[in-house]
Motif scaffolding. Structure first.
Motif, short mmCIF file in Angstrom:
data_model
loop_
_atom_site.label_atom_id
_atom_site.label_comp_id
_atom_site.label_asym_id
_atom_site.label_seq_id
_atom_site.Cartn_x
_atom_site.Cartn_y
_atom_site.Cartn_z
N ASP A 146 -6.44 14.14 -21.82
CA ASP A 146 -7.54 13.18 -21.91
C ASP A 146 -7.26 12.07 -20.91
N TYR A 147 -8.08 11.99 -19.88
CA TYR A 147 -7.82 11.04 -18.79
C TYR A 147 -8.15 9.60 -19.16
N ARG A 148 -8.92 9.39 -20.20
CA ARG A 148 -9.44 8.06 -20.48
C ARG A 148 -8.36 7.01 -20.74
N PRO A 149 -7.31 7.31 -21.52
CA PRO A 149 -6.28 6.27 -21.71
C PRO A 149 -5.54 5.92 -20.42
N GLY A 150 -5.59 6.79 -19.41
CA GLY A 150 -4.86 6.54 -18.18
C GLY A 150 -5.72 6.12 -17.01
N ILE A 151 -6.93 5.65 -17.28
CA ILE A 151 -7.84 5.28 -16.20
C ILE A 151 -7.23 4.22 -15.29
N GLY A 152 -6.53 3.26 -15.88
CA GLY A 152 -6.00 2.16 -15.10
C GLY A 152 -5.00 2.58 -14.04
N SER A 153 -4.27 3.65 -14.26
CA SER A 153 -3.25 4.10 -13.31
C SER A 153 -3.71 5.30 -12.48
N ALA A 154 -4.92 5.78 -12.70
CA ALA A 154 -5.41 6.97 -12.00
C ALA A 154 -5.85 6.65 -10.58
N GLU A 155 -5.80 7.67 -9.71
CA GLU A 155 -6.41 7.57 -8.39
C GLU A 155 -7.90 7.90 -8.56
N VAL A 156 -8.74 6.97 -8.14
CA VAL A 156 -10.18 7.08 -8.38
C VAL A 156 -10.91 7.13 -7.04
N ALA A 157 -11.89 8.03 -6.94
CA ALA A 157 -12.62 8.17 -5.67
C ALA A 157 -14.00 8.75 -5.93
N PRO A 158 -14.97 8.45 -5.05
CA PRO A 158 -16.26 9.14 -5.13
C PRO A 158 -16.05 10.64 -4.94
N TYR A 159 -16.94 11.43 -5.51
CA TYR A 159 -16.78 12.89 -5.47
C TYR A 159 -18.14 13.51 -5.18
N ALA A 160 -18.15 14.54 -4.38
CA ALA A 160 -19.38 15.27 -4.06
C ALA A 160 -19.51 16.47 -4.98
N LEU A 161 -20.39 16.39 -5.93
CA LEU A 161 -20.61 17.49 -6.86
C LEU A 161 -21.35 18.61 -6.13
N PRO A 162 -20.89 19.86 -6.23
CA PRO A 162 -21.59 20.96 -5.55
C PRO A 162 -23.05 21.05 -5.98
N ASP A 163 -23.89 21.48 -5.05
CA ASP A 163 -25.33 21.50 -5.30
C ASP A 163 -25.71 22.34 -6.51
N ASP A 164 -25.04 23.49 -6.69
CA ASP A 164 -25.43 24.36 -7.81
C ASP A 164 -25.07 23.72 -9.15
N VAL A 165 -23.92 23.04 -9.21
CA VAL A 165 -23.53 22.36 -10.45
C VAL A 165 -24.47 21.18 -10.70
N ALA A 166 -24.80 20.44 -9.64
CA ALA A 166 -25.71 19.31 -9.78
C ALA A 166 -27.07 19.77 -10.29
N ALA A 167 -27.57 20.89 -9.78
CA ALA A 167 -28.88 21.39 -10.19
C ALA A 167 -28.87 21.76 -11.67
N LYS A 168 -27.80 22.38 -12.13
CA LYS A 168 -27.71 22.76 -13.55
C LYS A 168 -27.58 21.53 -14.44
N LEU A 169 -26.86 20.51 -13.97
CA LEU A 169 -26.74 19.28 -14.75
C LEU A 169 -28.10 18.59 -14.85
N LEU A 170 -28.85 18.56 -13.76
CA LEU A 170 -30.18 17.95 -13.80
C LEU A 170 -31.11 18.75 -14.71
N ALA A 171 -30.95 20.06 -14.74
CA ALA A 171 -31.75 20.88 -15.66
C ALA A 171 -31.39 20.55 -17.11
N LEU A 172 -30.11 20.31 -17.37
CA LEU A 172 -29.68 19.92 -18.71
C LEU A 172 -30.30 18.58 -19.09
N MET A 173 -30.29 17.63 -18.17
CA MET A 173 -30.90 16.33 -18.42
C MET A 173 -32.39 16.49 -18.75
N ALA A 174 -33.07 17.33 -17.98
CA ALA A 174 -34.51 17.53 -18.19
C ALA A 174 -34.78 18.16 -19.55
N GLN A 175 -33.97 19.13 -19.93
CA GLN A 175 -34.13 19.78 -21.24
C GLN A 175 -33.95 18.78 -22.38
#
Length: 315
Positions: free
Chosen positions: A229-258
């Motif tokens: 579980d990464y949440r307790p270690g957020i303060g010490s984690a390396e954090v960066a923007p991430y490019a979500l692949p198009d196919d995963v993004a499309a399925k996530l947006l479909a989930l949001m729409a549903q």
């Protein structure tokens, strides 16, 4: 007018309000009914919805074109109401009255209250995400100790995680890898259902914030002690923007729409093999721990979406 249903001392709300150029009003449901009054008038002589705020200001709900519904507080009943049955009845009446008013407001909601409630149901989330093509961990939700043992045995090589549906202050439960102590008390599963999931190998943890179709993904590379579980270690984690692949993004947006969601924060895990595994979606998830570390303009995106929808007449 933009209405924000949340509470004043909410950093996430304050940061969004800073970027709004249209008139807005923050309303705390916790003011109702002891400090806030509602007035829903319907008929030949009047047709109006109004709230009288604690400072005496009258808020015309018919002027609202967009609502941001985020982590509302419970009602505050008058302490003079001491009879338990009377308090239950008052709570029920407050719920019905406000819900009826919200449903009758012809404007944009981020998110509609009933959509928020539905989206919090993890059993539904898992099935819907799976059927939309997102990879989800092998999951069992059960209150049957024998079923739990069989699932644990089947996934013994990788390991099994246990989770709670929702943490409550009186009984917090961390997300943990099952150990000998858990196995020894497995019969206690009979008291209440538990979420069991196969352990998913870790390359990166991902938090994906979606604002009215706009995706902001953040990666977390945590220390080894936070691999479950990464949440307790957020303060010490390396954090960066991430490019979500198009196919995963499309399925996530479909989930949001549903789910009829216009805002949500989804948790994924990137495996060493490059697979994106969906864990859950939170319709009121926090995002400042992402935007503050990466510079991603998530508060600005929320403000822009509310104003865009308000100017479009609440659509």
């Amino acid at each position: 007018m933009i209405l924000i249903l949340s509470f004043i001392d909410n950093d996430h709300v304050r940061r969004v309000v800073q970027h709004l150029t249209m008139p807005c009003q923050v309303v705390d449901i916790g003011w109702f009914p002891s400090r806030m009054r509602m007035h829903a008038r319907t008929g030949r002589r009047a047709d109006s919805f109004q709230l009288t705020l604690p400072d005496g200001q009258r808020l015309d709900l018919d002027a609202v074109r967009a609502v941001w519904h985020r982590r509302v507080r419970p009602f505050t009943l008058d302490p003079a109401l001491t009879d338990q049955t009377a308090r239950l009845f008052a709570w029920s009446e407050c719920t019905e009255a406000l819900a009826g008013m919200w449903h009758a407001m012809p404007c944009f909601w981020m998110n509609p209250p009933d959509a928020d409630d539905r989206a919090l149901k993890k059993v539904m989330q898992h099935r819907l995400a799976h059927r939309l093509g997102l990879r989800v961990p092998e999951t069992l939700v059960t209150n049957d100790p024998d079923e739990a043992r069989a699932f644990i045995d089947a996934h013994a090589a990788a390991g099994v995680i246990r989770k709670a549906f929702r943490n409550i202050p009186q009984a917090p439960r961390n997300t943990l890898l099952l150990g000998p102590a858990d196995l020894a008390r497995l019969d206690s599963v009979a008291y209440a259902p538990v979420i069991f999931q196969e352990y998913v190998p870790l390359a990166l943890d991902l938090r994906v914030t979606v604002v009215d179709g706009e995706i902001h993904a953040t990666s977390f590379r945590s220390r080894p002690e936070y691999e479950v579980d990464y949440r307790p270690g957020i303060g010490s984690a390396e954090v960066a923007p991430y490019a979500l692949p198009d196919d995963v993004a499309a399925k996530l947006l479909a989930l949001m729409a549903q789910m009829n969601l216009y805002f949500a924060a989804a948790d994924f895990r990137l495996t060493p093999e490059g697979e994106h595994v969906f864990f859950e979606i939170n319709p009121a998830g926090e995002y400042l721990f992402c935007s503050d570390r990466t510079g991603q303009p998530i508060p600005q995106a929320i403000a822009a979406a509310l104003e865009r929808r308000a100017r479009a007449g609440g659509r």
